[in-house]
Design a protein around this motif. Structure first.
Motif, PDB file in Angstrom:
ATOM      1  N   GLY A  31      -4.513  11.038   1.778  1.00 29.42           N
ATOM      2  CA  GLY A  31      -4.676  10.285   0.535  1.00 29.42           C
ATOM      3  C   GLY A  31      -3.732  10.753  -0.558  1.00 29.42           C
ATOM      4  O   GLY A  31      -3.051   9.940  -1.202  1.00 29.42           O
ATOM      5  N   ILE A  35      -0.277   8.686  -2.221  1.00 33.43           N
ATOM      6  CA  ILE A  35      -0.095   8.444  -3.649  1.00 33.43           C
ATOM      7  C   ILE A  35       1.250   8.991  -4.117  1.00 33.43           C
ATOM      8  O   ILE A  35       1.993   8.337  -4.860  1.00 33.43           O
ATOM      9  N   PRO A  81      -1.182   2.559  -2.028  1.00 35.89           N
ATOM     10  CA  PRO A  81      -2.391   2.828  -2.829  1.00 35.89           C
ATOM     11  C   PRO A  81      -3.672   2.345  -2.152  1.00 35.89           C
ATOM     12  O   PRO A  81      -4.721   2.987  -2.283  1.00 35.89           O
ATOM     13  N   PHE A  85      -6.711   4.950  -1.134  1.00 40.16           N
ATOM     14  CA  PHE A  85      -8.107   4.776  -1.543  1.00 40.16           C
ATOM     15  C   PHE A  85      -9.010   4.680  -0.315  1.00 40.16           C
ATOM     16  O   PHE A  85     -10.121   5.217  -0.301  1.00 40.16           O
ATOM     17  N   TYR A  86      -8.540   3.995   0.710  1.00 35.77           N
ATOM     18  CA  TYR A  86      -9.291   3.843   1.964  1.00 35.77           C
ATOM     19  C   TYR A  86      -9.587   5.193   2.599  1.00 35.77           C
ATOM     20  O   TYR A  86     -10.711   5.480   3.024  1.00 35.77           O
ATOM     21  N   LEU A  88      -9.518   8.226   1.095  1.00 29.42           N
ATOM     22  CA  LEU A  88     -10.305   9.101   0.229  1.00 29.42           C
ATOM     23  C   LEU A  88     -11.769   8.661   0.155  1.00 29.42           C
ATOM     24  O   LEU A  88     -12.666   9.507   0.056  1.00 29.42           O
ATOM     25  N   GLN A  89     -11.995   7.344   0.211  1.00 30.80           N
ATOM     26  CA  GLN A  89     -13.367   6.842   0.123  1.00 30.80           C
ATOM     27  C   GLN A  89     -13.998   6.604   1.485  1.00 30.80           C
ATOM     28  O   GLN A  89     -15.215   6.449   1.583  1.00 30.80           O
ATOM     29  N   TRP A  92     -13.469   0.538   3.099  1.00 32.03           N
ATOM     30  CA  TRP A  92     -12.562  -0.523   2.672  1.00 32.03           C
ATOM     31  C   TRP A  92     -13.325  -1.473   1.758  1.00 32.03           C
ATOM     32  O   TRP A  92     -14.209  -2.196   2.195  1.00 32.03           O
TER      33      TRP A  92
END
Length: 339
Positions: A31, A35, A81, A85-86, A88-89, A92
């Protein structure tokens, strides 16, 4: 395409990090890396495009390839990005359409890159190795234009097909994943892999011949030009070949148990970061060229702006002098010459 760390689906077996202990924190690693790569790629490629239009204006065939490669890199960069996010979280949240669109940008950027680099290498091969052949500049431009058009047509076709084979899958514990159907149409993935390695073989062959020719030549300027393109091709090989090898292993073999799954996840994480890093490398590789370094230094030192202001100041001074001389004598007019 960025690969979700939570599951590997192969041969009907699922291995997830819910059951297998992680060997390292690939979530934070991937992640954060995505970035950083996104920021560097946007800055580098936008700056490259600005310099290209400001100073070069597509004066030669190589610049046409550089222009298309920059857009290809930006296609890959805009997807990062979402993948960051996918990762890190581990979820989806962007919906099914975004899943397909981001996948299409990913695949389209990759295959337009490899086709454009192949065309650029063939162009350099003809220019350097077959330099004794009669050359027609108009035909060279037509070849470059046709190659760029073919690169986008083929890559968009592949990306659209790939996008139809991804979807958002919601699991029983509430998380959603943007996943590929790994066992769906393996013939397609085999054909895509074969295309990649065939084009890679053409690149390697052409540059082997180019290096042999350059080492026998004494033109230092030509040496520097070839070195820049060679570094671009070498960076592509180093970045993308490991990713394609791991993809082939994933598609056609898959992990067998937790031990294999753990090491596959590590390999995927490292190879994906390496692959995506390619989209921010080209602008830095162009700095190997003296011409591009000069353009960049001129841009940041504002020399062009100063030259324009100096020219305007000189013109204003000349006009004032002209008016002064005219007013002093109505019989003889002396008009200073200004360049």
């Amino acid at each position: 395409m960025a690969f979700n760390n939570s599951t590997v689906n192969s041969g009907g077996e699922n291995y997830s990090d819910e059951h297998c202990e992680r060997l390292f924190d690939e979530i934070t690693f991937s992640g954060a890396s995505f970035i950083l790569i996104f920021i560097l790629s946007i800055i580098g490629n936008c700056l490259l495009l600005y310099v290209l239009f400001l100073y070069e204006k597509l004066k030669n065939v190589t610049n046409l390839f550089v222009l298309n490669l920059a857009f290809s890199d930006l296609m890959i960069a805009v997807a990062l990005p979402f993948w960051a996010f996918y990762w890190l979280q581990d979820d989806w949240v962007f919906g099914n359409f975004a899943c397909k669109l981001v996948t299409a940008a990913d695949i389209g950027g990759l295959y337009s890159n490899v086709i454009l680099l192949t065309a650029m290498t063939v162009d350099r091969f003809i220019t350097v190795v077959l330099h004794n052949m009669p050359r027609n500049q108009e035909k060279r431009w037509k070849f470059a234009g046709f190659s760029c058009a073919a690169a986008w047509i083929i890559s968009i076709s592949v990306s659209v097909y790939a996008a139809t084979n991804v979807s958002v899958k919601t699991l029983w514990f509430g998380r959603s994943w943007c996943v590929r159907k790994y066992n769906n149409d393996k013939a397609f993935y085999l054909a895509v892999s074969v295309l990649f390695f065939v084009l890679l073989a053409i690149i390697v062959f052409c540059y082997s011949a180019i290096l042999k020719t350059v080492l026998q030549a004494s033109n230092r300027r030509k040496h520097r030009t070839v070195v820049v393109v060679l570094c671009i091709v070498a960076a592509f090989i180093i970045c993308w070949v490991p990713q394609n090898v791991v993809d082939i292993i994933l598609y056609f073999f898959g992990p067998k148990g937790c031990y294999a799954w753990q090491h596959l996840i590590i390999a995927l994480s490292i190879c994906q970061v390496l692959a995506y890093s390619h989209c921010c490398m080209n602008p830095f590789l162009y700095l190997l060229s003296e011409k591009w370094r000069r353009h960049l230094l001129e841009l940041f030192s504002c020399k062009k702006v100063r030259r324009i202001r100096d020219k305007e100041r000189t013109t204003t001074t000349c006009i004032n002098q002209k008016v002064a001389f005219i007013s002093q004598s109505s019989a003889v007019v002396f008009e200073p010459t200004c360049s």
